[in-house]
Structures are given as structure tokens and as C-alpha cells.
Design a protein around this motif. Structure first.
Motif, short mmCIF file in Angstrom:
data_model
loop_
_atom_site.label_atom_id
_atom_site.label_comp_id
_atom_site.label_asym_id
_atom_site.label_seq_id
_atom_site.Cartn_x
_atom_site.Cartn_y
_atom_site.Cartn_z
N ALA A 1 0.84 -1.19 0.00
CA ALA A 1 0.00 0.00 0.00
C ALA A 1 0.88 1.24 0.00
O ALA A 1 1.71 1.42 0.90
N GLN A 2 0.70 2.09 -1.00
CA GLN A 2 1.50 3.30 -1.13
C GLN A 2 0.60 4.53 -1.07
O GLN A 2 -0.38 4.63 -1.81
N VAL A 3 0.90 5.45 -0.16
CA VAL A 3 0.12 6.69 -0.04
C VAL A 3 0.41 7.60 -1.23
O VAL A 3 1.55 7.77 -1.63
N THR A 4 -0.64 8.16 -1.80
CA THR A 4 -0.50 9.08 -2.93
C THR A 4 -0.58 10.53 -2.44
O THR A 4 -0.71 10.78 -1.24
N LYS A 5 -0.56 11.44 -3.37
CA LYS A 5 -0.63 12.87 -3.02
C LYS A 5 -2.06 13.39 -3.10
O LYS A 5 -2.29 14.60 -3.00
N ALA A 6 -3.02 12.50 -3.27
CA ALA A 6 -4.42 12.92 -3.34
C ALA A 6 -4.86 13.54 -2.02
O ALA A 6 -4.31 13.24 -0.95
N LYS A 7 -5.86 14.40 -2.09
CA LYS A 7 -6.40 15.06 -0.90
C LYS A 7 -6.93 14.02 0.09
O LYS A 7 -7.69 13.13 -0.29
N PRO A 8 -6.53 14.10 1.36
CA PRO A 8 -7.01 13.12 2.36
C PRO A 8 -8.52 13.17 2.50
O PRO A 8 -9.14 14.22 2.30
N PRO A 9 -9.14 12.06 2.85
CA PRO A 9 -10.60 12.02 2.99
C PRO A 9 -11.06 12.75 4.25
O PRO A 9 -10.30 12.90 5.21
N ASN A 10 -12.31 13.18 4.24
CA ASN A 10 -12.89 13.82 5.42
C ASN A 10 -13.30 12.79 6.46
O ASN A 10 -13.37 13.10 7.65
N ASP A 11 -13.58 11.58 6.02
CA ASP A 11 -13.98 10.51 6.93
C ASP A 11 -12.88 10.26 7.97
O ASP A 11 -11.73 10.01 7.62
N GLU A 12 -13.26 10.33 9.24
CA GLU A 12 -12.28 10.24 10.32
C GLU A 12 -11.57 8.88 10.37
O GLU A 12 -10.36 8.80 10.60
#
Length: 221
Positions: free
Chosen positions: A68-79
Motif C-alpha cells: 500500500a503506497q500513499v498518494t498525493k491525493a487530498k485526504p478524505p474527510n472521513d475520520e
């Protein structure tokens, strides 16, 4: 400790299904006839897998050679999703199964509490045999669950092209099948549509095969 559940005003109009896949799986795992959750031994891993698929479909996670690799997309609002994304970003790239196996009890509690906050379920403390503390869960919006169940099982209809099925609906079906949630997809249905479920699994991505391996490892242990 469980997070506090602030009071919310009563709903006006029909309730909507929760957006998060983990919340949808939680509702689907509830057996209205018996008034309880089913498949509890596998529920934590299944909810973690659902959250990971959610993050991948939202573009926050990408598959990097089985990791699993984190991207630069905007983080979700879901906590809950934001917390898992932060966890992965802080720890670094790991295999999908690593993130499935972590904090299983916590996600069951967190998803339950969120559903209670949005008034889709009611959580009442009680004692089993008058001694053991437990929570009694009740579905407050049965229609929401019925609609989710219909959408989930509808993806198995042969008349529907696998390539045209919404990935979120496909994810619910393959997660329920992999976790052996027979209240959602009975064994007979799973056997009959084995090939179709395999095709849907490929479309959903790498999380479901990782979930399957996690269950197999637990059974072997």
C-alpha cells in the motif's frame, strides 16, 4: 475507550446509506432475524479491508508491488479513513495484509460508533446472563440495509456485465463472499457464482486476495 456519542437532532425524511464501505459491511453483517452481528470473528479484518479498498478507490492509496503506497491525493474527510491513511503514511509502505491485520477491534468499535452517531443503529449496553457486559445493537433504518443487500447481490446477476458494475458494489460482494458472510451471500449462491466473484475480485484490486490470505493464515494457526 469508545468515543463519546454526541446527540444529534432527529432525522427528517428517509435515511441514506453510509458512504463508507466499512459502514456498509457492518450493516450487511447484521442479522435482523436474530438481532445481532454475524461473522464477528472475521469482522475486524473485513472492515479494515473495506477501508483500504475505500482509500484505494478514492485515489489515496495505490498498489506498489503488493504494498500500500500513499498518494498525493487530498485526504478524505472521513475520520476512520483519514486515521488509517495517516497510519500508513507514518509507518511507510507495507504489504496490504499488514494493514488488514492491525487494530481490528478498534475499527469495529469506531464503525459502530459512527453508525450510532448517524442514527442508523442503536447501541444499548446490557449484560449477558446478568454478568458479562456487552452491547446490544439494533438497526434503526432497516430499509437502508435492505437496499444495500439488494445492490450487493444484484452484481451477481449474469445479465450484468462485470466490466460495467460499480466497483463499490463489487467490493461489497467480494468482501462478503471472502469473509463468508452468509447472511449476505449464502454458500449456495457463492458456489454458483464462483467464477463471477473471481472476476469481480480482479476488478476490485489487491486488497481482497490479501484478506483471503489473512483468513487462511488465521485458520492455519
Amino acid at each position: 475507550m469508545s468515543r463519546a456519542l454526541p446527540k444529534r437532532p432527529a432525522r427528517v425524511g428517509p435515511a441514506a446509506a453510509p458512504e463508507a464501505l466499512a459502514a456498509r459491511i457492518f450493516l450487511l453483517a447484521y442479522d435482523p432475524a436474530k438481532g445481532r452481528l454475524t461473522g464477528r470473528s472475521k469482522l475486524g479484518k473485513t472492515l479494515r479491508a473495506a477501508a483500504l479498498i475505500d482509500l484505494q478507490l478514492r485515489g489515496n492509496l495505490a498498489d506498489d508491488n503488493g504494498r500500500a503506497q500513499v498518494t498525493k491525493a487530498k485526504p478524505p474527510n472521513d475520520e476512520i479513513l483519514a486515521g488509517i491513511l495517516t497510519e500508513i503514511g507514518t509507518t511507510g509502505s507495507r504489504k496490504w495484509r499488514t494493514w488488514i491485520d492491525r487494530r481490528q477491534r478498534a475499527i469495529v468499535r469506531d464503525v459502530r460508533d459512527d453508525l450510532a452517531r448517524t442514527q442508523l443503529i442503536r447501541v444499548e449496553p446490557h449484560r449477558i446472563l446478568g454478568l458479562i457486559p456487552a452491547d446490544r445493537i439494533t438497526i434503526r433504518q432497516p430499509l437502508v440495509r435492505r437496499q444495500l443487500l439488494q445492490r450487493t447481490t444484484d452484481v451477481l446477476r449474469p445479465s450484468r456485465l462485470v466490466t460495467r458494475i460499480d466497483l463499490r458494489d463489487a467490493a461489497l460482494a467480494v468482501l462478503a463472499s471472502t469473509a463468508d458472510l452468509r447472511i449476505v451471500i449464502p454458500k449456495e449462491l457463492r458456489t454458483r457464482h464462483k467464477d463471477r466473484l473471481a472476476q469481480l475480485t480482479v476488478r476490485v484490486g489487491p486488497v481482497v486476495p490479501a484478506l483471503k490470505k489473512s483468513f487462511q493464515s488465521s485458520s492455519a494457526g
